[in-house]
Enzyme design. Structure first.
Site, mmCIF file in Angstrom:
data_model
loop_
_atom_site.group_PDB
_atom_site.id
_atom_site.type_symbol
_atom_site.label_atom_id
_atom_site.label_comp_id
_atom_site.label_asym_id
_atom_site.label_seq_id
_atom_site.Cartn_x
_atom_site.Cartn_y
_atom_site.Cartn_z
ATOM 1 N N SER A 1 38.477 39.257 35.775
ATOM 2 C CA SER A 1 37.171 38.631 35.500
ATOM 3 C C SER A 1 36.762 38.848 34.046
ATOM 4 O O SER A 1 36.241 37.937 33.393
ATOM 5 C CB SER A 1 36.095 39.219 36.421
ATOM 6 O OG SER A 1 36.499 39.122 37.764
ATOM 7 N N ASP B 1 39.452 33.238 37.438
ATOM 8 C CA ASP B 1 39.734 34.677 37.409
ATOM 9 C C ASP B 1 40.626 35.147 38.547
ATOM 10 O O ASP B 1 40.908 36.339 38.652
ATOM 11 C CB ASP B 1 38.426 35.484 37.379
ATOM 12 C CG ASP B 1 37.708 35.525 38.723
ATOM 13 O OD1 ASP B 1 36.792 36.331 38.857
ATOM 14 O OD2 ASP B 1 38.065 34.745 39.630
ATOM 15 N N ARG C 1 34.031 50.177 37.520
ATOM 16 C CA ARG C 1 33.262 49.049 38.058
ATOM 17 C C ARG C 1 32.299 49.526 39.137
ATOM 18 O O ARG C 1 31.213 48.995 39.282
ATOM 19 C CB ARG C 1 34.210 47.980 38.608
ATOM 20 C CG ARG C 1 33.508 46.750 39.128
ATOM 21 C CD ARG C 1 34.497 45.663 39.409
ATOM 22 N NE ARG C 1 35.459 46.068 40.443
ATOM 23 C CZ ARG C 1 36.539 45.377 40.731
ATOM 24 N NH1 ARG C 1 36.824 44.275 40.036
ATOM 25 N NH2 ARG C 1 37.378 45.754 41.678
ATOM 26 N N GLY D 1 40.860 45.304 39.965
ATOM 27 C CA GLY D 1 40.367 46.055 38.813
ATOM 28 C C GLY D 1 41.215 45.908 37.565
ATOM 29 O O GLY D 1 40.965 46.580 36.559
ATOM 30 N N ASP E 1 46.833 34.708 47.354
ATOM 31 C CA ASP E 1 46.079 34.931 48.602
ATOM 32 C C ASP E 1 47.009 35.478 49.685
ATOM 33 O O ASP E 1 46.704 36.467 50.357
ATOM 34 C CB ASP E 1 45.483 33.587 49.048
ATOM 35 C CG ASP E 1 44.392 33.751 50.079
ATOM 36 O OD1 ASP E 1 44.689 33.738 51.285
ATOM 37 O OD2 ASP E 1 43.225 33.938 49.679
HETATM 38 N N1 ADP Z 1 41.548 45.985 29.416
HETATM 39 C C1 ADP Z 1 40.530 46.744 29.860
HETATM 40 N N2 ADP Z 1 40.314 47.943 29.298
HETATM 41 C C2 ADP Z 1 39.306 48.739 29.737
HETATM 42 N N3 ADP Z 1 38.456 48.410 30.728
HETATM 43 C C3 ADP Z 1 38.644 47.205 31.312
HETATM 44 C C4 ADP Z 1 39.662 46.309 30.932
HETATM 45 N N4 ADP Z 1 39.585 45.204 31.691
HETATM 46 C C5 ADP Z 1 38.553 45.394 32.528
HETATM 47 N N5 ADP Z 1 37.982 46.588 32.315
HETATM 48 C C6 ADP Z 1 36.873 47.180 33.079
HETATM 49 O O1 ADP Z 1 37.413 47.480 34.359
HETATM 50 C C7 ADP Z 1 36.511 47.082 35.407
HETATM 51 C C8 ADP Z 1 37.190 46.011 36.259
HETATM 52 O O2 ADP Z 1 37.336 44.848 35.483
HETATM 53 P P1 ADP Z 1 37.306 43.414 36.192
HETATM 54 O O3 ADP Z 1 37.351 42.403 35.091
HETATM 55 O O4 ADP Z 1 36.191 43.361 37.167
HETATM 56 O O5 ADP Z 1 38.707 43.441 36.976
HETATM 57 P P2 ADP Z 1 39.222 42.407 38.089
HETATM 58 O O6 ADP Z 1 38.441 41.141 37.923
HETATM 59 O O7 ADP Z 1 40.679 42.255 37.792
HETATM 60 O O8 ADP Z 1 38.976 43.068 39.394
HETATM 61 C C9 ADP Z 1 35.262 46.587 34.723
HETATM 62 O O9 ADP Z 1 34.340 47.677 34.660
HETATM 63 C C10 ADP Z 1 35.725 46.224 33.321
HETATM 64 O O10 ADP Z 1 34.696 46.421 32.352
HETATM 65 N N1 LIG Z 2 42.036 41.613 51.852
HETATM 66 C C1 LIG Z 2 41.867 40.973 50.691
HETATM 67 N N2 LIG Z 2 41.108 41.560 49.741
HETATM 68 C C2 LIG Z 2 40.987 40.879 48.585
HETATM 69 C C3 LIG Z 2 41.585 39.642 48.327
HETATM 70 N N3 LIG Z 2 41.263 39.247 47.060
HETATM 71 C C4 LIG Z 2 40.481 40.203 46.567
HETATM 72 N N4 LIG Z 2 40.317 41.191 47.486
HETATM 73 C C5 LIG Z 2 39.454 42.356 47.327
HETATM 74 C C6 LIG Z 2 39.963 43.376 46.385
HETATM 75 C C7 LIG Z 2 38.721 43.884 45.755
HETATM 76 O O1 LIG Z 2 38.123 44.857 46.607
HETATM 77 C C8 LIG Z 2 37.785 42.684 45.708
HETATM 78 C C9 LIG Z 2 37.784 41.903 44.420
HETATM 79 O O2 LIG Z 2 39.092 41.766 43.949
HETATM 80 P P1 LIG Z 2 39.342 41.932 42.360
HETATM 81 O O3 LIG Z 2 40.826 41.790 42.191
HETATM 82 O O4 LIG Z 2 38.546 40.853 41.707
HETATM 83 O O5 LIG Z 2 38.857 43.300 42.022
HETATM 84 O O6 LIG Z 2 38.244 41.856 46.775
HETATM 85 C C10 LIG Z 2 42.356 39.050 49.360
HETATM 86 O O7 LIG Z 2 42.887 37.936 49.226
HETATM 87 N N5 LIG Z 2 42.447 39.755 50.520
#
Ligand code: ADP
Ligand SMILES: Nc1nc2c(ncn2[C@H]2C[C@H](O)[C@@H](COP(=O)(O)O)O2)c(=O)[nH]1
Length: 228
Positions: free
Chosen positions: A15, A78, A144, A11, A84
């Site tokens: 992305s 992203d 999200r 989060g 990993d």
């Molecule tokens: N810098 C930011 N400030 C506020 N909200 C954000 C920011 N970056 C992402 N978000 C919001 O937080 C949520 C998670 O973002 P996301 O890009 O999916 O994170 P990740 O890919 O790291 O899991 C989404 O709803 C997005 O719109």
């Molecule tokens: N156990 C693992 N979980 C993982 C890994 N990479 C991502 N994740 C999980 C965490 C979130 O629920 C979701 C998406 O990750 P974001 O960072 O994009 O929010 O997947 C992993 O390597 N192992």
């Protein structure tokens, strides 16, 4: 060819910043396919049973995307293959993997990393790490809205997420596959505030210029359209 990988806790905004950055630089985004990951919801329902299977799933998809990114033009990923092991080691440390699964995982990971060493471009040019506090992480996970990631779904996720933040600190310090930089994900709302988006994009452009990946006189308006 410039390959940028994003890293950071769940989060953090990887992305979102991948989309913003690839639009701004005019490069190809590579997104981790999470919402069609069949194992992820199974993992959150039964972490002990599915931690190994989920990690093999992620490792395989990351291996595909990093190989494609290292052979194609300019792009932004992203998430990297390099974090990993952070996730799997953390799950193993909390008893969610057997010794045999840990040994098998690292054998597989080392084989894949050896393959990357043989590629013409062996690693990304820049890692952009988004640092967030626990409170920001939870706020964004809520925003999200993936059901199985919510604390209301499983109260033990609080400890899991706090542990993840503790694991990321040494991981970033030890990361040495490429140049790296940190974006303050608590300070900059690059989704809602255009001035924050401009600051973050300029920080990344300045880093790319210092690495010789962009000409010093490179300049572009940061008023890109984003999907909120
Ligand atoms: N810098 C930011 N400030 C506020 N909200 C954000 C920011 N970056 C992402 N978000 C919001 O937080 C949520 C998670 O973002 P996301 O890009 O999916 O994170 P990740 O890919 O790291 O899991 C989404 O709803 C997005 O719109
Ligand atoms: N156990 C693992 N979980 C993982 C890994 N990479 C991502 N994740 C999980 C965490 C979130 O629920 C979701 C998406 O990750 P974001 O960072 O994009 O929010 O997947 C992993 O390597 N192992």
């Amino acid at each position: 060819m410039t390959v940028i990988v994003l890293s950071g806790p769940i989060g953090a905004g990887k992305s979102s910043l991948t989309s913003i950055l690839s639009k701004y630089l005019g490069t190809e985004p590579f997104y981790e396919s999470v919402d069609d990951n069949p194992v992820l919801p199974l993992f959150y329902a039964d972490p002990k049973k599915y931690a190994f299977l989920l990690q093999v799933y992620f490792l395989n998809t990351r291996f595909h995307s990093i190989k494609a990114a290292l052979t194609q033009g300019n792009n932004v990923l992203d998430r990297s293959i390099y974090e990993d092991a952070l996730f799997f080691q953390m799950n193993a440390d909390i008893g969610r993997a057997t010794k045999e699964e840990v040994d098998t995982y690292y054998e597989l990971l080392h084989n894949m990393m050896d393959e990357l060493e043989r590629m013409p471009k062996k690693s990304p040019d820049l890692l952009v790490h988004i640092n967030v506090s626990y409170d920001t992480m939870i706020k964004r996970i809520k925003k999200r809205g993936r059901p199985y990631e919510q604390l209301s779904y499983d109260s033990t996720l609080e400890d899991y997420y706090k542990r993840l933040l503790r694991y990321y600190k040494p991981w970033y310090e030890k990361y040495d596959y490429s140049e790296k930089m940190v974006i303050d994900g608590d300070k900059y709302d690059f989704m809602a505030r255009e001035e924050d988006r401009e600051i973050v994009l300029n920080q990344i452009v300045d880093k790319l210029k210092s690495m010789g990946k962009l000409p010093m006189d490179w300049d572009k308006q940061t008023d890109i359209q984003i999907e909120a």
